[in-house]
Motif scaffolding. Structure first.
Motif, PDB file in Angstrom:
ATOM      1  N   UNK A 154      45.019   0.785   9.758  1.00 15.79           N
ATOM      2  CA  UNK A 154      45.723   1.410  10.867  1.00 15.79           C
ATOM      3  C   UNK A 154      45.528   0.552  12.112  1.00 15.79           C
ATOM      4  N   UNK A 155      46.276   0.863  13.164  1.00 11.23           N
ATOM      5  CA  UNK A 155      46.172   0.050  14.383  1.00 11.23           C
ATOM      6  C   UNK A 155      44.753   0.021  14.906  1.00 11.23           C
ATOM      7  N   UNK A 156      44.116   1.179  14.960  1.00 12.33           N
ATOM      8  CA  UNK A 156      42.705   1.273  15.309  1.00 12.33           C
ATOM      9  C   UNK A 156      41.923   1.523  14.029  1.00 12.33           C
ATOM     10  N   UNK A 157      40.934   0.691  13.759  1.00 17.40           N
ATOM     11  CA  UNK A 157      40.209   0.824  12.503  1.00 17.40           C
ATOM     12  C   UNK A 157      38.769   0.354  12.675  1.00 17.40           C
ATOM     13  N   UNK A 158      37.913   0.817  11.773  1.00 15.02           N
ATOM     14  CA  UNK A 158      36.492   0.497  11.858  1.00 15.02           C
ATOM     15  C   UNK A 158      36.191  -0.917  11.415  1.00 15.02           C
ATOM     16  N   UNK A 159      36.990  -1.474  10.501  1.00 13.74           N
ATOM     17  CA  UNK A 159      36.683  -2.793   9.950  1.00 13.74           C
ATOM     18  C   UNK A 159      36.766  -3.884  11.010  1.00 13.74           C
ATOM     19  N   UNK A 160      37.849  -3.906  11.773  1.00 16.86           N
ATOM     20  CA  UNK A 160      38.002  -4.932  12.804  1.00 16.86           C
ATOM     21  C   UNK A 160      36.902  -4.826  13.850  1.00 16.86           C
ATOM     22  N   UNK A 161      36.608  -3.598  14.271  1.00 19.45           N
ATOM     23  CA  UNK A 161      35.549  -3.401  15.264  1.00 19.45           C
ATOM     24  C   UNK A 161      34.200  -3.848  14.712  1.00 19.45           C
ATOM     25  N   UNK A 162      33.915  -3.544  13.457  1.00 16.36           N
ATOM     26  CA  UNK A 162      32.630  -3.918  12.861  1.00 16.36           C
ATOM     27  C   UNK A 162      32.504  -5.429  12.739  1.00 16.36           C
ATOM     28  N   UNK A 163      33.578  -6.099  12.359  1.00 16.11           N
ATOM     29  CA  UNK A 163      33.534  -7.559  12.245  1.00 16.11           C
ATOM     30  C   UNK A 163      33.225  -8.195  13.592  1.00 16.11           C
ATOM     31  N   UNK A 164      33.870  -7.706  14.648  1.00 17.43           N
ATOM     32  CA  UNK A 164      33.641  -8.297  15.964  1.00 17.43           C
ATOM     33  C   UNK A 164      32.245  -7.976  16.479  1.00 17.43           C
ATOM     34  N   UNK A 165      31.737  -6.785  16.205  1.00 19.64           N
ATOM     35  CA  UNK A 165      30.350  -6.473  16.594  1.00 19.64           C
ATOM     36  C   UNK A 165      29.380  -7.370  15.826  1.00 19.64           C
ATOM     37  N   UNK A 235      37.962   0.033  22.237  1.00 16.30           N
ATOM     38  CA  UNK A 235      39.246  -0.661  22.204  1.00 16.30           C
ATOM     39  C   UNK A 235      39.791  -0.784  20.791  1.00 16.30           C
ATOM     40  N   UNK A 236      38.930  -1.105  19.818  1.00 13.75           N
ATOM     41  CA  UNK A 236      39.416  -1.476  18.489  1.00 13.75           C
ATOM     42  C   UNK A 236      39.264  -0.398  17.431  1.00 13.75           C
ATOM     43  N   UNK A 237      38.306   0.520  17.581  1.00 14.31           N
ATOM     44  CA  UNK A 237      38.034   1.483  16.508  1.00 14.31           C
ATOM     45  C   UNK A 237      38.728   2.815  16.705  1.00 14.31           C
ATOM     46  N   UNK A 238      39.173   3.111  17.922  1.00 15.92           N
ATOM     47  CA  UNK A 238      39.832   4.377  18.168  1.00 15.92           C
ATOM     48  C   UNK A 238      38.866   5.479  18.546  1.00 15.92           C
ATOM     49  N   UNK A 239      39.381   6.700  18.617  1.00 15.77           N
ATOM     50  CA  UNK A 239      38.567   7.842  19.029  1.00 15.77           C
ATOM     51  C   UNK A 239      38.917   9.064  18.181  1.00 15.77           C
TER      52      UNK A 239
END
Length: 306
Positions: A154-165, A235-239
Motif C-alpha cells: 500500500x502507499x503507506x506500509x511498514x516494510x519501506x519504513x522499516x528498511x529506512x530505519x 511519513x512512510x508507515x501511516x497511522x
C-alpha cells in the motif's frame, strides 16, 4: 634564605592549582548532574500526567486493550501500538544488525588504514541525515521501487519504513562494533594465526566473541533508537493501528500515535491529551528495560572473556 622565600610562593601556587582542580571537578559534576536532572524531570512530567490518565482509564484496559481510537470511540488499548512498534523495530534490526556487524568486521579486520579513513566517516554520515528525509525517500522512491519488484504494498506500509530505519541505524551498529573489535588485543589474533586459522576464522571465532559485550551494546542502542523513531514511521508507515501488523500494509507505532494526538484538535487536559503521556511512559519503560538488559548481558560477556 632562598628556601624561606620560595616556600610561600610554592604554597600559593599549590593552593591555586588545587582550587582550579576543584572548580573543574565541580563543573564536570554539574554537567553530569544536569543530565540526570533533565532525565528525572522528563520522567516526572510523563509520570504525573500518566497517573491522571490512569485515574480515568483502567490500566488493564490500556495495557491489554486491542483497539486504539482515542478521539472517535474513546478506546485506549495500547496493544496495537506496541505491536506495531515492536514489528517495525524487529524488521529494521534484521537489516541493521547483519549489515552493521559485517561492515564493522571489514573495517576492523580487512580494510587498510586509508580505506577505513574513507568508509567509516561515509557510514557515519548516514546518522546525520534528517529522519524526515529518510521518511520522504521511503514514501516517494522506495515504495514505488518495491512495488516495481512485484510486492503488493500500500502507499503507506511498514516494510519501506522499516528498511529506512534499518539503514539509519546501521552507523550505530557498525561504528560501535568496530570500536569494540579494534580494542581486542592483537595477541589474540596472532594466537589464532599461530595455530593455522584463516582471517575469517580469526574474525568470527576470536575477535567477534572477544568484543561481544561492545557489539551487543551497539545492538541495544540501535534498537532503542529504532523504537523511538518518529518521522520515518509518520511519513512512510501511516497511522492505522493493527494488532496483527503486516509488512505490506500501513500501521501505527507509539511515537506516531503521540504525534497524531498532539496535532489533532483535542483539548488540553482531556483524557485523549493525557493518553500521550501514558504512551510516553510506556515507551520509556520499554527502552529502559532494554538498556538494563543490555548492561546485564554486556557485563556477563565482559566477565566471560576477561
Amino acid at each position: 634564605m632562598s628556601q624561606e622565600t620560595n616556600t610561600p610562593d610554592f604554597v600559593g601556587q599549590s593552593g591555586i592549582r588545587s582550587a582550579r582542580e576543584q572548580s573543574i571537578k565541580w563543573l564536570l559534576f554539574g554537567c553530569a548532574a544536569l543530565s540526570v536532572a533533565v532525565t528525572a524531570a522528563i520522567v516526572a512530567t510523563l509520570l504525573f500526567d500518566a497517573i491522571d490518565f490512569f485515574l480515568e482509564v483502567s490500566p488493564v484496559g490500556f495495557f491489554l486493550g486491542t483497539e486504539w481510537s482515542p478521539t472517535i470511540k474513546e478506546e485506549f488499548g495500547v496493544l496495537p501500538l506496541v505491536a506495531g512498534t515492536l514489528f517495525v523495530t524487529a524488521l529494521s534490526a534484521l537489516i541493521a544488525i547483519p549489515v552493521g556487524v559485517a561492515s564493522a568486521t571489514y573495517l576492523s579486520e580487512y580494510a587498510s588504514t586509508q580505506t577505513r579513513s574513507i568508509i567509516k566517516p561515509a557510514l557515519e554520515i548516514l546518522a546525520g541525515i534528517p529522519t524526515v528525509v529518510y521518511g520522504y525517500f521511503a514514501l516517494v522512491y522506495l515504495t514505488p521501487a518495491l512495488e516495481w519488484l512485484g510486492l503488493p504494498l500500500s502507499t503507506f506500509n511498514a516494510l519501506s519504513a522499516s528498511i529506512m530505519i534499518g539503514i539509519m541505524i546501521i552507523p550505530m551498529v557498525s561504528s560501535l562494533s568496530e570500536d569494540a573489535m579494534s580494542a581486542v588485543p592483537d595477541s589474540l589474533r596472532q594466537a589464532g594465526y599461530g595455530i593455522g586459522a584463516t582471517k575469517l576464522e580469526v574474525s568470527t571465532g576470536i575477535v567477534i566473541p572477544a568484543a561481544a559485550s561492545g557489539i551487543f551494546s551497539s545492538f541495544i542502542l540501535a534498537i532503542s533508537r529504532a523504537i523511538g523513531e518518529t518521522m520515518i514511521v509518520v511519513v512512510a508507515a501511516g497511522m492505522r493501528p493493527r494488532l496483527v501488523p503486516s509488512p505490506f500494509e500501513s500501521l501505527e507505532v507509539m511515537t506516531a500515535a503521540m504525534v497524531q494526538l498532539v496535532t489533532t484538535d483535542i483539548a488540553g487536559g482531556s483524557t485523549a491529551y493525557r493518553a500521550m503521556f501514558a504512551i510516553g511512559i510506556t515507551l520509556f519503560t520499554i527502552t529502559f528495560a532494554m538498556n538494563l538488559a543490555s548492561s546485564f548481558v554486556a557485563s556477563r560477556y565482559r566477565e566471560e572473556y576477561q
